[in-house]
Scaffold this motif. Structure first.
Motif, PDB file in Angstrom:
ATOM      1  N   ASP A 178      92.852  31.978  15.658  1.00  0.00           N
ATOM      2  CA  ASP A 178      91.961  31.144  14.846  1.00  0.00           C
ATOM      3  C   ASP A 178      92.811  30.149  14.078  1.00  0.00           C
ATOM      4  OD1 ASP A 178      89.690  30.188  13.746  1.00  0.00           O
ATOM      5  OD2 ASP A 178      89.505  31.761  12.208  1.00  0.00           O
ATOM      6  N   LEU A 179      92.229  28.973  13.759  1.00  0.00           N
ATOM      7  CA  LEU A 179      92.975  28.068  12.887  1.00  0.00           C
ATOM      8  C   LEU A 179      92.082  27.168  12.047  1.00  0.00           C
ATOM      9  CD1 LEU A 179      92.920  25.130  14.530  1.00  0.00           C
ATOM     10  CD2 LEU A 179      94.713  26.247  15.830  1.00  0.00           C
ATOM     11  N   SER A 204     101.034  29.745   7.347  1.00  0.00           N
ATOM     12  CA  SER A 204     100.563  28.458   6.844  1.00  0.00           C
ATOM     13  C   SER A 204     101.672  27.440   7.041  1.00  0.00           C
ATOM     14  CB  SER A 204     100.135  28.580   5.382  1.00  0.00           C
ATOM     15  OG  SER A 204     101.235  28.470   4.533  1.00  0.00           O
ATOM     16  N   LEU A 230      96.389  26.408   8.758  1.00  0.00           N
ATOM     17  CA  LEU A 230      96.387  27.869   8.614  1.00  0.00           C
ATOM     18  C   LEU A 230      96.085  28.490   9.982  1.00  0.00           C
ATOM     19  CD1 LEU A 230      94.256  28.060   5.354  1.00  0.00           C
ATOM     20  CD2 LEU A 230      96.721  28.399   5.545  1.00  0.00           C
ATOM     21  N   ILE A 231      96.962  29.370  10.403  1.00  0.00           N
ATOM     22  CA  ILE A 231      96.818  29.930  11.750  1.00  0.00           C
ATOM     23  C   ILE A 231      96.785  31.450  11.709  1.00  0.00           C
ATOM     24  CG2 ILE A 231      97.846  30.054  14.063  1.00  0.00           C
ATOM     25  CD1 ILE A 231      99.200  27.453  13.526  1.00  0.00           C
ATOM     26  N   GLU A 232      95.934  31.991  12.544  1.00  0.00           N
ATOM     27  CA  GLU A 232      95.948  33.443  12.716  1.00  0.00           C
ATOM     28  C   GLU A 232      96.333  33.727  14.176  1.00  0.00           C
ATOM     29  OE1 GLU A 232      92.720  36.969  12.109  1.00  0.00           O
ATOM     30  OE2 GLU A 232      92.574  35.198  10.796  1.00  0.00           O
ATOM     31  N   PHE A 233      97.376  34.515  14.376  1.00  0.00           N
ATOM     32  CA  PHE A 233      97.844  34.802  15.739  1.00  0.00           C
ATOM     33  C   PHE A 233      97.247  36.101  16.249  1.00  0.00           C
ATOM     34  CE2 PHE A 233     101.246  32.313  13.746  1.00  0.00           C
ATOM     35  CZ  PHE A 233     101.319  31.261  14.640  1.00  0.00           C
ATOM     36  N   LYS A 234      97.255  36.253  17.575  1.00  0.00           N
ATOM     37  CA  LYS A 234      96.775  37.509  18.160  1.00  0.00           C
ATOM     38  C   LYS A 234      97.721  38.644  17.793  1.00  0.00           C
ATOM     39  CE  LYS A 234      93.950  36.023  22.035  1.00  0.00           C
ATOM     40  NZ  LYS A 234      94.182  35.197  23.228  1.00  0.00           N
ATOM     41  N   VAL A 272      97.192  32.032  19.907  1.00  0.00           N
ATOM     42  CA  VAL A 272      96.505  31.740  18.638  1.00  0.00           C
ATOM     43  C   VAL A 272      95.085  32.292  18.676  1.00  0.00           C
ATOM     44  CG1 VAL A 272      95.555  29.884  17.190  1.00  0.00           C
ATOM     45  CG2 VAL A 272      97.845  29.672  18.201  1.00  0.00           C
ATOM     46  N   PRO A 315     101.653  39.368  15.736  1.00  0.00           N
ATOM     47  CA  PRO A 315     102.628  38.702  14.869  1.00  0.00           C
ATOM     48  C   PRO A 315     103.840  38.168  15.646  1.00  0.00           C
ATOM     49  CG  PRO A 315     102.606  41.090  14.521  1.00  0.00           C
ATOM     50  CD  PRO A 315     101.460  40.790  15.408  1.00  0.00           C
ATOM     51  N   ILE A 337     100.350  38.365  10.879  1.00  0.00           N
ATOM     52  CA  ILE A 337      99.765  37.512  11.911  1.00  0.00           C
ATOM     53  C   ILE A 337      99.309  36.170  11.359  1.00  0.00           C
ATOM     54  CG2 ILE A 337      99.055  39.438  13.414  1.00  0.00           C
ATOM     55  CD1 ILE A 337      96.180  38.966  12.226  1.00  0.00           C
ATOM     56  N   ARG A 338      99.475  35.976  10.049  1.00  0.00           N
ATOM     57  CA  ARG A 338      99.011  34.716   9.443  1.00  0.00           C
ATOM     58  C   ARG A 338     100.182  33.806   9.102  1.00  0.00           C
ATOM     59  NH1 ARG A 338      95.368  38.266   7.247  1.00  0.00           N
ATOM     60  NH2 ARG A 338      93.228  37.863   7.935  1.00  0.00           N
TER      61      ARG A 338
END
Lengths: 332, 267
Positions: A306-307, A281, A255-259, A304, A261, A278-279
């Motif tokens: 958070d992950l 999976s 699961l990744i959250e980008f700075k 990136v 999108p 911005i998320r």
């Protein structure tokens, strides 16, 4: 030391073939067409003293049938069962002195009597010495808080209280083996946790062997060192939970959250990508790629924030096992 | 010894549990008293109108009714699970619990419940037997009281055997409540009257198939000194204890086979 030995166990049930409709039901009365069902279909295993076994399978897989044969309620069609060196159906009473049984769906306590009176009766039935009896009641009061409701008639107990009472009752005579059939069904998280702690404690203190059937795999994860999966009467997996994870739980999710999108996301080695703002999976196969491969690939292309990595749940693995019959092929 | 002690432990606790339903018990006293006295009144009317019964006096028939109530009262008090419980447990799949304790399953079934109103049945039996004694001028010697005791317990065993056998059929055929009910009818209605008034088939049935006639009809010939009324053979007046033992043997065999069938099919 091996306490349970099962070899080549079969249990075949005969049922009538039922025809539909009114005419059909009359025909059924007069014709005897049987269908035979192999509820337990050639099962073999051994269980050592002090193990906690999770016995898992979908409804109708043959779990309860196996337990019933182990307790001596049901005769096997063929095969060998030995429990502490006894044949349960031949030596039913002696076998029962060694074991404790809890069926989550049905209480074995006396419905109209206060819990303590049920314990009294069991003390007489199992001829439990006074001291052991008193020590056990004290222990159950401490670990299961049964003293809160010990004077209440069983029919007035809540499900969680009744289940704690049932488990305590099954252990009054210090059995070597405890069979628990769905012991946490319908219970809230707090009671579940308390019951698990208790079972663990008893297992460690007394070396009680525990066989647990359940649909709640969190029970299994919390308690069992060994899991047996049964389906259509056959044991399709027998081993540790780690092992089953390593072999079959190879699908992980990143699961990744980008700075910001990304317009589009391309990752080599991903099985499936879902992108939402911005998320994202990303499912991947751990056998072919490591998480760090993937992460460095993605982090190289996109900023990136958070992950997290999520393993497939045991639930998911076992569902896959049933549905795809994965194990059939890889075991045989 | 173990079982006797356990039996009384169970009985004490069942009594305690039943006390939870006190009102129920008090209601049942009136209910049964009215029912039994009503029965007696009905017999009076019947006696008056049927020729076939003329050789039987009211007191003699009251004796039959009283004798049946004594053993039936004990049955209701101590063994109601045989009649009201067993087939239900089997049909609902709750019979497992009787096989999960290290004691005889029949013992466990019997001790699973009592019905207090059995006491009322038993007391009505004593009252009605007293009415019969007065009406007939019977003289109770010590020996006869002892024989009465044996007859009552034999009657209890015959009733137990009948219901144990019919309820056990549920091990093979689910939901056969009707069979139990028919047995009940025979026991409740037919032996209120001397069995000799019925047609041959029913006489045979109540003597050789389900021997309810040995609960009151045959032994009454001894107490009332009426051997002329006996069917088949005058010795039948003394056979009640033997018939009871044979019945129990047969019923226990059926029950054992039933459990075996249950253990191989699980239903």
């Amino acid at each position: 030391m091996q306490v349970i030995k099962i070899e080549d166990l079969y249990k075949t049930f005969k049922t009538y073939k039922r025809k539909k409709g009114f005419v059909g039901s009359i025909q059924t009365l007069f014709t005897k067409e049987y269908i035979t069902v192999n509820a337990v279909d050639g099962v073999s295993f051994g269980i050592n003293e002090g193990e906690i076994i999770g016995y898992v399978g979908p409804n109708g897989a043959g779990k309860s049938t196996t337990i019933k044969m182990l307790t001596g309620i049901l005769y096997p069609t063929s095969g060998v069962i030995e429990v502490c060196g006894l044949i349960p159906t031949k030596d039913r009473k002696r076998n029962l002195m060694h074991i404790g049984v809890v069926f989550g769906q049905r209480t074995q306590l006396w419905w109209d009597l206060p819990l303590i009176e049920s314990f009294e009766l069991l003390r007489h039935i199992y001829r439990v010495p006074e001291k052991i009896y008193r020590d056990n009641i004290a222990l159950f009061a401490e670990l299961l808080d049964i003293d809160e409701f010990i004077n209440t008639p069983v029919r007035l107990l809540s499900l969680g209280q009744r289940m704690r009472g049932d488990i305590a009752a099954s252990l009054l005579h210090n059995p070597d083996i405890l069979y628990l059939d769905e012991p946490t069904i319908g219970l809230d998280v707090v009671v579940k946790e308390r019951i698990r702690q208790f079972i663990k404690e008893i297992n460690i203190e007394r070396k009680t062997t525990v066989i647990l059937t359940t649909h709640d795999l969190s029970d299994i994860e919390a308690l069992c060192n060994r899991i047996m999966i049964i389906d259509h009467g056959k044991v399709i997996y027998d081993g540790s939970i780690d092992e089953i994870r390593r072999r079959f739980g190879t699908e992980s999710t990143l699961l990744i959250e980008f700075k910001e999108p990304p317009d589009q996301l391309e990752v080599d080695g991903a099985l499936e990508i879902q992108l939402e703002g911005i998320r994202a999976s990303i499912k991947f196969d751990r056998k072919r790629f490591t998480a760090s491969d993937l992460i460095s690939e993605i982090a190289g292309k996109y900023p990136v924030l958070d992950l997290t990595i999520e393993d497939i749940s045991l639930d998911g693995i076992i569902r896959d096992v049933y549905e795809e019959g994965k194990l059939h092929e890889s075991v045989s | 010894m173990f079982y006797i002690k356990l039996f009384f432990t169970f009985f004490k606790l069942n009594l305690k549990a039943q006390m939870e339903y006190r009102i129920n018990f008090i209601m049942s006293i009136f209910h049964i008293l009215i029912l039994q006295l009503g029965n007696l009144g009905l017999i009076w009317v019947v006696l008056d109108s049927f020729q076939a019964l003329r050789e039987w006096t009211f007191g003699e028939i009251a004796f039959l009714v009283g004798l049946r109530l004594l053993s039936h009262g004990l049955f209701t008090l101590f063994l109601p699970e045989i009649y009201w419980g067993l087939s239900n447990y089997i049909v609902r799949g709750e019979f497992d619990r009787f096989l999960l304790k290290p004691v005889n399953p029949l013992f466990l079934l019997i001790t699973n419940g009592i019905i207090l109103s059995g006491i009322t049945d038993f007391s009505s039996g004593i009252v009605i037997l007293w009415i019969a004694t007065k009406s007939l001028g019977l003289n109770w010697t010590f020996i006869n009281l002892l024989i009465l005791l044996v007859v009552v317990f034999s009657g209890l065993l015959i009733e137990l055997s009948a219901y144990l056998a019919t309820s056990s059929v549920a091990f093979w055929v689910t939901n056969l409540q009707t069979l139990n009910f028919i047995t009940f009818q025979f026991h409740e209605q037919y032996i209120l009257y001397p069995v000799s008034i019925y047609g041959k088939p029913i006489q045979y049935f109540l003597t050789f198939i389900i021997p309810f006639a040995f609960i009151n009809f045959y032994p009454s010939a001894y107490f009332l000194n009426k051997p002329s009324n006996l069917l088949f053979h005058p010795y039948f007046a003394y056979l009640t204890p033997i018939v009871a033992l044979i019945s129990f043997g047969v019923a226990y065999f059926i029950w054992k086979r039933g459990i075996l069938a249950y253990q191989s099919t699980g239903s």
